[in-house]
Write an enzyme that holds these catalytic residues in place. Structure first.
Site, short mmCIF file in Angstrom:
data_model
loop_
_atom_site.label_atom_id
_atom_site.label_comp_id
_atom_site.label_asym_id
_atom_site.label_seq_id
_atom_site.Cartn_x
_atom_site.Cartn_y
_atom_site.Cartn_z
N GLY A 67 -52.48 -4.21 -8.69
CA GLY A 67 -53.23 -5.73 -7.72
C GLY A 67 -54.39 -5.26 -7.25
N CYS A 90 -66.26 -0.96 -12.60
CA CYS A 90 -66.01 -2.42 -13.06
C CYS A 90 -66.79 -2.46 -13.80
CB CYS A 90 -65.68 -3.40 -12.00
SG CYS A 90 -64.51 -2.43 -10.83
#
Length: 243
Positions: A177, A195
């Site tokens: 999520g 990321c």
């Protein structure tokens, strides 16, 4: 370049269930071990697929750790001995979880919510942007990047990431999520390239001068989730806590 929210959904209610069945809204008590969370999500998603359980949103905090998504590059793990590192099985690259960060795991049945993964991701970004707005923070999407960003002139790249998104979909049921930086130790992100983006920084509500508690953030998250995804029903947390 920043862009405004533009959903690919065919209508504003595409992510809502036609039957209005509420999701279970669960807030874990204490820090949750990551392997325990992975197994719980897996078991719950399987039960949803079998029609034996309702959808759920599970809000947790983790002890300090790094997770590797399916696109993670080994070179982006800068300090492999700093915190435990786990294979997440979700999309994306390396990210950090720890105290002061609200993680919301979503086990949603996309068969009842439009069967559109891209729409889901954009809906999650919109959910986070709406939540940040409740605290007078302007979150934005960025073309070509998943997550939510804020402008920070003078910081690396002039913008910083405040929330990450990484989902997995199997048989149209989601796991994993979002994570929203409320007041984590931002130095803990130094052990990875978050990321896979090296030319931008990370920030938090605290870093932006918004001193709010996790319960306050949870209230905003729920209100904005219900506006976008439909009703939620509080489930008193018993078994779903720290392992």
């Amino acid at each position: 370049m920043m862009i405004t929210e533009t959903l690919t959904c065919t209508g504003p209610d595409k992510l809502r269930r036609e039957d209005h069945a509420p999701v279970e809204w669960i807030v874990a008590d204490g820090l949750v071990d990551y392997p325990y969370a992975l197994q719980w999500m897996k078991d719950r998603a399987a039960a949803i697929t079998r029609g034996e359980a309702r959808e759920a949103v599970w809000l947790v905090e983790h002890p300090p750790l790094y997770t590797a998504g399916t696109s993670a590059e080994a070179a982006d793990l800068l300090q492999p001995d700093r915190f435990p590192v786990y294979e997440a099985g979700r999309g994306g690259e390396y990210t950090y979880h720890g105290p002061g960060q609200r993680v919301a795991y979503l086990m949603l049945d996309l068969k009842a919510r439009g069967r559109d993964v891209r729409c889901l991701v954009q809906g999650l970004e919109g959910w986070l942007i709406d939540t940040l707005a409740d605290f007078n923070v302007t979150g934005e999407m960025v073309d070509g990047r998943i997550g939510v960003w804020v402008r920070q002139p003078g910081r690396l790249g002039g913008e910083s990431k405040i929330a990450a998104i990484g989902v997995r979909v199997s048989k149209w049921v989601t796991t994993h999520g979002i994570s929203l930086n409320v007041a984590p130790d931002l130095s803990h992100f130094d052990g990875i390239v978050p990321c896979g983006i090296a030319d931008r920084g990370v920030t938090s509500l605290e870093d932006l001068g918004q001193l709010v508690t996790l319960p306050e953030v949870d209230m905003a998250l729920r209100a904005q989730f219900e506006r976008r995804f439909g009703p939620a029903e509080t489930i008193v947390d018993g078994l779903v806590s720290a392992a």
